[in-house]
Design an enzyme around this catalytic site. Sequence first.
Site, PDB file in Angstrom:
ATOM      1  NE  ARG A  87      -2.100  -1.334   3.494  1.00  0.00           N
ATOM      2  CZ  ARG A  87      -2.456  -1.121   4.744  1.00  0.00           C
ATOM      3  NH1 ARG A  87      -3.618  -0.569   5.013  1.00  0.00           N
ATOM      4  NH2 ARG A  87      -1.679  -1.456   5.738  1.00  0.00           N
TER       5      ARG A  87
ATOM      6  CG  ASN B 140      -3.922  -4.456   3.262  1.00  0.00           C
ATOM      7  OD1 ASN B 140      -3.351  -4.368   2.188  1.00  0.00           O
ATOM      8  ND2 ASN B 140      -3.268  -4.443   4.410  1.00  0.00           N
TER       9      ASN B 140
END
Length: 117
Positions: free
Chosen positions: A46, A64
């Site tokens: 990320r 996520n």
Amino acid sequence: MARRTRNRSEIIARRFVSRQQPTRTQPFVERWRWIIQGQVQGVGFRASCSRRALDMGLKGWVRNLQDGSVEVQAEGPPIALAELRAWCEKGPLGAQVKRVKPCQMPVRGDDWFEVRY
């Protein structure tokens, strides 16, 4: 040779046209959603994706998912989106990307790129 005389409205119209600013066209923008599957959580996916997207001038977000995959939604010029997708297919060091599922989305006009939790 006779000289053509212009009436007042022609003169005003000509001045107006010559002072107009050229019209600016908006750059072509698309929005894509990618689900990245594989070993992509716990490897900095990320944060790395967010940095890449910001460097490319893209807007959107990354997060996520509960099934162990990562979802990315990004909008911007098609060339930058293609570069981000190519990066997502490899991911950062330590990631093992098995599959990237693409889906085109309607443009939402996000202001920045963020990591969502």
